[in-house]
Write a protein that holds these residues in place. Structure first.
Motif, PDB file in Angstrom:
ATOM      1  N   HIS A  73     161.633  15.554  76.043  1.00 43.10           N
ATOM      2  CA  HIS A  73     160.284  15.109  75.696  1.00 43.10           C
ATOM      3  C   HIS A  73     160.329  14.049  74.596  1.00 43.10           C
ATOM      4  O   HIS A  73     159.680  13.007  74.694  1.00 43.10           O
ATOM      5  CB  HIS A  73     159.430  16.300  75.262  1.00 43.10           C
ATOM      6  N   ASP A  74     161.092  14.325  73.541  1.00 39.31           N
ATOM      7  CA  ASP A  74     161.151  13.397  72.409  1.00 39.31           C
ATOM      8  C   ASP A  74     161.784  12.062  72.794  1.00 39.31           C
ATOM      9  O   ASP A  74     161.305  11.001  72.383  1.00 39.31           O
ATOM     10  CB  ASP A  74     161.912  14.021  71.241  1.00 39.31           C
ATOM     11  N   VAL A  75     162.848  12.101  73.587  1.00 35.18           N
ATOM     12  CA  VAL A  75     163.485  10.859  74.021  1.00 35.18           C
ATOM     13  C   VAL A  75     162.514  10.052  74.881  1.00 35.18           C
ATOM     14  O   VAL A  75     162.371   8.830  74.700  1.00 35.18           O
ATOM     15  CB  VAL A  75     164.800  11.131  74.779  1.00 35.18           C
ATOM     16  N   ALA A  76     161.826  10.713  75.798  1.00 40.56           N
ATOM     17  CA  ALA A  76     160.852  10.023  76.651  1.00 40.56           C
ATOM     18  C   ALA A  76     159.766   9.363  75.799  1.00 40.56           C
ATOM     19  O   ALA A  76     159.380   8.215  76.053  1.00 40.56           O
ATOM     20  CB  ALA A  76     160.235  10.998  77.647  1.00 40.56           C
ATOM     21  N   ALA A 121     166.108   6.564  67.299  1.00 38.28           N
ATOM     22  CA  ALA A 121     165.828   7.996  67.468  1.00 38.28           C
ATOM     23  C   ALA A 121     166.247   8.463  68.858  1.00 38.28           C
ATOM     24  O   ALA A 121     166.854   9.537  68.996  1.00 38.28           O
ATOM     25  CB  ALA A 121     164.337   8.273  67.235  1.00 38.28           C
ATOM     26  N   ALA A 122     165.954   7.676  69.879  1.00 40.69           N
ATOM     27  CA  ALA A 122     166.342   8.048  71.240  1.00 40.69           C
ATOM     28  C   ALA A 122     167.863   8.136  71.363  1.00 40.69           C
ATOM     29  O   ALA A 122     168.389   9.085  71.959  1.00 40.69           O
ATOM     30  CB  ALA A 122     165.777   7.043  72.244  1.00 40.69           C
ATOM     31  N   ALA A 123     168.559   7.175  70.788  1.00 36.51           N
ATOM     32  CA  ALA A 123     170.024   7.193  70.836  1.00 36.51           C
ATOM     33  C   ALA A 123     170.572   8.438  70.148  1.00 36.51           C
ATOM     34  O   ALA A 123     171.429   9.138  70.695  1.00 36.51           O
ATOM     35  CB  ALA A 123     170.588   5.930  70.185  1.00 36.51           C
ATOM     36  N   LYS A 124     170.071   8.729  68.969  1.00 32.54           N
ATOM     37  CA  LYS A 124     170.541   9.888  68.203  1.00 32.54           C
ATOM     38  C   LYS A 124     170.258  11.189  68.957  1.00 32.54           C
ATOM     39  O   LYS A 124     171.121  12.072  69.031  1.00 32.54           O
ATOM     40  CB  LYS A 124     169.855   9.892  66.833  1.00 32.54           C
ATOM     41  N   VAL A 130     174.218   5.855  65.850  1.00 27.57           N
ATOM     42  CA  VAL A 130     173.440   4.695  65.430  1.00 27.57           C
ATOM     43  C   VAL A 130     174.229   4.093  64.276  1.00 27.57           C
ATOM     44  O   VAL A 130     174.459   4.757  63.269  1.00 27.57           O
ATOM     45  CB  VAL A 130     172.017   5.102  64.969  1.00 27.57           C
ATOM     46  N   SER A 131     174.681   2.874  64.469  1.00 25.69           N
ATOM     47  CA  SER A 131     175.492   2.245  63.429  1.00 25.69           C
ATOM     48  C   SER A 131     175.072   0.799  63.232  1.00 25.69           C
ATOM     49  O   SER A 131     174.330   0.238  64.034  1.00 25.69           O
ATOM     50  CB  SER A 131     176.978   2.334  63.787  1.00 25.69           C
ATOM     51  N   ASP A 132     175.568   0.223  62.176  1.00 20.57           N
ATOM     52  CA  ASP A 132     175.252  -1.160  61.814  1.00 20.57           C
ATOM     53  C   ASP A 132     176.392  -2.060  62.296  1.00 20.57           C
ATOM     54  O   ASP A 132     177.189  -2.541  61.509  1.00 20.57           O
ATOM     55  CB  ASP A 132     175.072  -1.249  60.298  1.00 20.57           C
ATOM     56  N   ILE A 133     176.460  -2.288  63.613  1.00 28.17           N
ATOM     57  CA  ILE A 133     177.591  -3.029  64.175  1.00 28.17           C
ATOM     58  C   ILE A 133     177.631  -4.493  63.733  1.00 28.17           C
ATOM     59  O   ILE A 133     178.669  -5.121  63.806  1.00 28.17           O
ATOM     60  CB  ILE A 133     177.633  -2.945  65.714  1.00 28.17           C
ATOM     61  N   PHE A 134     176.512  -5.029  63.273  1.00 24.41           N
ATOM     62  CA  PHE A 134     176.481  -6.418  62.829  1.00 24.41           C
ATOM     63  C   PHE A 134     176.740  -6.548  61.326  1.00 24.41           C
ATOM     64  O   PHE A 134     176.770  -7.649  60.786  1.00 24.41           O
ATOM     65  CB  PHE A 134     175.151  -7.071  63.202  1.00 24.41           C
ATOM     66  N   GLU A 135     176.890  -5.405  60.662  1.00 25.51           N
ATOM     67  CA  GLU A 135     177.202  -5.343  59.234  1.00 25.51           C
ATOM     68  C   GLU A 135     176.234  -6.179  58.389  1.00 25.51           C
ATOM     69  O   GLU A 135     176.630  -7.009  57.579  1.00 25.51           O
ATOM     70  CB  GLU A 135     178.650  -5.771  58.992  1.00 25.51           C
ATOM     71  N   ILE A 136     174.928  -5.912  58.613  1.00 26.71           N
ATOM     72  CA  ILE A 136     173.893  -6.636  57.840  1.00 26.71           C
ATOM     73  C   ILE A 136     173.106  -5.681  56.942  1.00 26.71           C
ATOM     74  O   ILE A 136     172.094  -6.068  56.369  1.00 26.71           O
ATOM     75  CB  ILE A 136     172.932  -7.382  58.776  1.00 26.71           C
ATOM     76  N   GLY A 137     173.558  -4.452  56.830  1.00 28.57           N
ATOM     77  CA  GLY A 137     172.847  -3.474  56.007  1.00 28.57           C
ATOM     78  C   GLY A 137     171.643  -2.883  56.706  1.00 28.57           C
ATOM     79  O   GLY A 137     170.728  -2.391  56.061  1.00 28.57           O
TER      80      GLY A 137
END
Length: 145
Positions: A73-76, A121-124, A130-137
């Motif tokens: 439900h929450d992901v949807a 939130a959906a990913a988690k 959930v990460s900062d792959i672009f390293e921009i903070g």
């Protein structure tokens, strides 16, 4: 794809007319997006502006095979609550010439404020990091100064 120089005169004139009409457009970005989608999909465009789109139930049902009911439900919810923001992105990708600069700024701002937290939130909830792959903070606490 043909450029304006390669198009017959009538098509080039029609394209110029559309661009001029849209450049003078003062309608809010959300209305502009809905107008585009009404041209493309008719009444189905209403799904882009209602509180609980039909797709929410479809997503929830599909996720029930792998996730508990509450998670499904929450992901949807998190994947459908920003449908108008997603529609803006698709509309600007398809018809950038139909938006004024002000509409584009407004659409980008609305998307940037609303969509990222829902997608994170959906990913988690689905068990993805959930990460900062672009390293921009991106995950740093907001600056309140």
């Amino acid at each position: 794809m043909k450029t304006d120089a390669q198009r017959p005169d009538k098509a080039r004139q029609a394209n110029t007319h559309i661009q001029n009409r849209m450049a003078k457009n003062k309608m809010p970005v959300g209305e502009q997006v809905l107008a585009i989608f009404r041209e493309l999909v008719g009444e189905r465009a209403s799904q882009l502006s209602i509180a609980i789109p039909d797709a929410q139930a479809s997503i929830r049902q599909a996720l029930l095979t792998k996730h508990p009911k509450e998670i499904a439900h929450d992901v949807a919810f998190h994947l459908t609550d920003w449908q108008s923001d997603a529609a803006f992105i698709v509309a600007i990708l398809l018809f950038p010439e139909r938006f004024t600069r002000a509409q584009i700024r407004d659409g980008v701002q609305r998307f940037a404020i609303h969509a990222p937290n829902h997608t994170a939130a959906a990913a988690k909830l689905c068990g993805f990091p959930v990460s900062d792959i672009f390293e921009i903070g991106a995950l740093d606490a907001a600056d309140n100064d």
